[in-house]
Design a protein around this motif. Structure first.
Motif, short mmCIF file in Angstrom:
data_model
loop_
_atom_site.label_atom_id
_atom_site.label_comp_id
_atom_site.label_asym_id
_atom_site.label_seq_id
_atom_site.Cartn_x
_atom_site.Cartn_y
_atom_site.Cartn_z
N ARG A 1 0.81 10.31 3.71
CA ARG A 1 -0.27 10.70 2.11
C ARG A 1 -0.06 12.08 2.31
N ASP A 2 -0.03 12.95 3.80
CA ASP A 2 -0.19 14.53 3.68
C ASP A 2 0.75 15.04 3.50
N MET A 3 2.05 13.85 3.29
CA MET A 3 3.77 14.75 2.88
C MET A 3 3.57 15.05 2.12
N SER B 1 0.82 -1.05 0.75
CA SER B 1 -0.05 0.15 -0.25
C SER B 1 0.73 1.02 0.39
N MET B 2 2.07 1.18 0.51
CA MET B 2 2.78 2.29 0.93
C MET B 2 3.49 2.44 -0.25
N ILE B 3 4.18 1.91 -0.62
CA ILE B 3 4.87 2.30 -2.40
C ILE B 3 4.23 2.38 -3.26
N ASN B 4 2.87 1.52 -3.63
CA ASN B 4 2.56 2.04 -4.67
C ASN B 4 1.43 3.10 -4.29
N MET B 5 1.10 3.87 -3.01
CA MET B 5 0.46 5.39 -3.07
C MET B 5 1.84 6.20 -3.55
N GLU C 1 -6.89 2.61 1.39
CA GLU C 1 -8.25 2.17 2.59
C GLU C 1 -6.70 2.38 4.01
N PRO C 2 -7.38 3.21 4.86
CA PRO C 2 -6.89 3.74 5.74
C PRO C 2 -6.46 2.33 6.78
N GLU C 3 -6.97 1.14 6.74
CA GLU C 3 -7.53 0.43 7.59
C GLU C 3 -5.47 -0.16 8.08
N ILE C 4 -4.80 0.18 7.24
CA ILE C 4 -3.39 -0.29 7.67
C ILE C 4 -2.98 0.43 8.98
N SER C 5 -2.45 -1.21 9.21
CA SER C 5 -1.98 -1.04 10.34
C SER C 5 -0.60 -0.49 10.71
N ASP C 6 -0.95 0.91 11.49
CA ASP C 6 0.56 1.14 11.11
C ASP C 6 1.58 0.86 12.65
N SER D 1 3.74 5.95 14.51
CA SER D 1 2.48 4.94 14.64
C SER D 1 1.59 6.47 13.43
N GLY D 2 0.39 5.91 12.69
CA GLY D 2 -0.08 6.67 12.22
C GLY D 2 0.89 7.48 10.89
N LEU D 3 1.29 6.48 10.74
CA LEU D 3 2.78 7.08 9.36
C LEU D 3 1.47 7.58 7.94
N THR D 4 1.31 6.22 7.62
CA THR D 4 0.52 6.32 6.38
C THR D 4 -0.06 7.52 6.05
#
Lengths: 286, 242
Positions: free
Chosen positions: A214-216, A160-164, A231-236, A207-210
């Protein structure tokens, strides 16, 4: 008895628990006590206690995919720096087969390759190979080094992170298990991706990195922060990062490869380690 | 830190244990440790104790190119202790000398038992200790800082290593000798230990101590190590914003 909490920062020598827990990665047993051997975050799973390191070096493992730079050309092989205490070698026979050709015509010193670790023998000789999907030489792009333990975090759950990062910056991004990241796109976008990747490395243990990523990204790209389709369910949680799942939609061969492989090797660690020792050592050296 | 002042009476001569810097016999100098301050090193630490300013950097585990040093079953821990020319009052001639070679060796010996060297065969872990300002007890400061730097580099260790000296000055057994106390005192006893097990990894002594005094100095030094060890822990945890 347990003396620490989940996700607590521990330092080497800290006593984590007594013998009722199993000693996992980053820990060792001494006098019926489980102690930490690293600076890292405690991860408790069932009755297994481990420490996720905050900093580490890449130790080559069979099956990993890595990004390496050619440092030397010998008679029948290339030597590569794979950002590890152990340098790797790529036998010419792997590239040419039986044919004899000049090595420096194919890969020269300084070239960056995407390779697979074919074998690591007892004396830590790392044999590399180029056989596989997406493996080969990179043209252009930039390289970013991160701590290898943070690679799963950079990829994120199901990539998810890398795809974003890929979607937002329209860059090609390839992550080697050795913590080397290759980014290619528009120069401005490359710089954005670099900043974001460095930020992820810095804050991988939080935590809350995703959301912050996204904001950055939105800020760097000069857009209003928006609701992403991811999906923000990505657990951090850092310990989640150890277990990636296979992404099932291969939108791009290379990217599919990389995520799939990183998952494989995580499993390898658990199941195949004892086997490796049985493997007979191959003497490919001239 | 608890400050215990035992003898403040300066007039009684024999009774007094007031030290040149007004410390109690079992009091450490001001201590400050910071981890992870060098960008390019794998791990680093900066330590100040009294007038000492020490920088430690760790690189590795990395490939060892010196074939004859290579160990087939474990990593080698190479230490380099260096004093800056401006670290002492009279300019020190730069470069290695007998003293720094000795300290490099004993630092390596003091740290090695704590590190899981067997996890990285055929490689090396390099520790560089730079003394920026010296005021007595730099070898202990160096070991303490190096241990923080090793932990910061993510190198697996059995325990931290912490070092502290005790000795005899003006007829009194005291903790953490300053430069004056070291030079003019009767004895110096630097030790390094692993705080969890209490295992001593370094013990040196110069000067003369009776058996009783030695025991007392050793106990003092162990107590000092325990206190410094707390600071080490804090330094590492602070790095990750705890």
């Amino acid at each position: 008895m347990i003396f620490v909490e989940d996700k607590e920062i521990v330092i080497p020598g800290d006593i984590l628990s007594d013998e009722e827990y199993h000693s996992g990665r980053g820990t060792f047993k001494e006098n019926d006590k489980v102690c930490s051997s690293l600076v890292g975050l405690v991860a408790i799973r069932d009755k297994k206690i481990s420490v996720i390191p905050l900093q580490s070096k890449y130790i080559p493992k069979r099956g990993d995919v890595v990004i390496g730079e050619v440092t030397d050309i010998r008679f029948s092989m290339w030597n590569l720096d794979i950002n590890s205490p152990y340098s790797g070698f790529l036998p010419a026979s792997d590239v040419f087969g039986k044919e004899k050709r000049e090595l420096n015509r194919t890969f020269d010193v300084g070239d960056v390759l995407f390779l697979r670790v074919v074998d690591v023998d007892e004396v830590k000789k790392v044999k590399l190979g180029l056989k596989g999907r997406g493996l080969g030489k990179f043209r252009g792009g930039i390289l970013i080094n991160i701590t290898p333990t943070k690679v799963p975090r950079l990829i994120g759950k199901k990539g998810s992170m890398i795809n974003m990062i890929k979607d937002e910056t329209h860059c090609e991004v390839i992550v080697g298990q050795n913590g080397v990241v290759w980014v290619k796109g528009e120069p401005a976008m490359e710089r954005v991706a670099e900043k974001v990747i460095n930020m992820i490395e810095d804050q991988a243990h939080t935590s809350g990195l995703t959301d912050r990523v996204r904001d950055m990204l939105a800020k760097l790209l000069g857009r209003e922060p928006q609701e992403s389709e991811i999906e923000p369910e990505i657990s951090d949680e850092v310990e989640e990062s150890g277990e990636l799942e296979i992404s099932d939609e291969p939108d791009d061969i290379e990217e599919y490869d990389e995520i799939e492989i990183s998952d494989e090797s995580d499993e390898l660690e658990e199941s195949e380690e004892p086997e490796e020792k049985k493997e007979s050592k191959e003497d490919e050296m001239d | 830190m608890i400050i215990i002042i035992t003898n403040t009476n300066l007039n009684t001569g024999t009774e007094t244990s007031a030290r040149a810097d007004n410390r109690a016999f079992d009091e450490l100098r001001n201590l400050k440790i910071e981890a992870g301050i060098l960008e390019r090193a794998d791990g680093s630490a900066y330590l100040e104790i009294g007038g000492n300013k020490v920088l430690a950097a760790v690189y590795g585990p990395r490939e060892l190119f010196v074939r004859r040093l290579m160990q087939p079953n474990r990593a080698v821990l190479r230490c380099k202790y260096n004093m800056a020319p401006f670290s002492v009052d009279d300019r020190k001639r730069p470069g290695p000398d007998r003293r720094s070679v000795e300290i490099s060796k004993i630092t390596s010996d003091a740290l090695s038992p704590a590190v899981f060297l067997e996890k990285f065969p055929r490689s090396t872990i390099d520790v560089y200790i730079e003394v920026l300002e010296a005021e007595g007890g730099t070898r202990c400061a160096g070991i303490t800082a190096a241990s923080v730097a090793l932990a910061d580099a993510g190198i697996p260790m059995r325990d931290m290593v912490v070092a502290c000296a005790a000795g005899k000055s003006d007829g009194n057994v005291v903790l953490d000798l300053s430069e004056v106390e070291d030079k003019e005192g009767e004895a110096d006893l630097p030790i390094a230990l692993m705080p969890r097990t209490g295992e001593i990894t370094l013990l040196q002594m110069d000067g003369h101590l009776t058996e009783e005094e030695f025991q007392k100095a050793l106990d003092l030094a162990i107590g000092g190590c325990k206190k410094i060890s707390e600071e080490q822990k804090k330094a590492i945890k602070n790095r990750y914003g705890d």
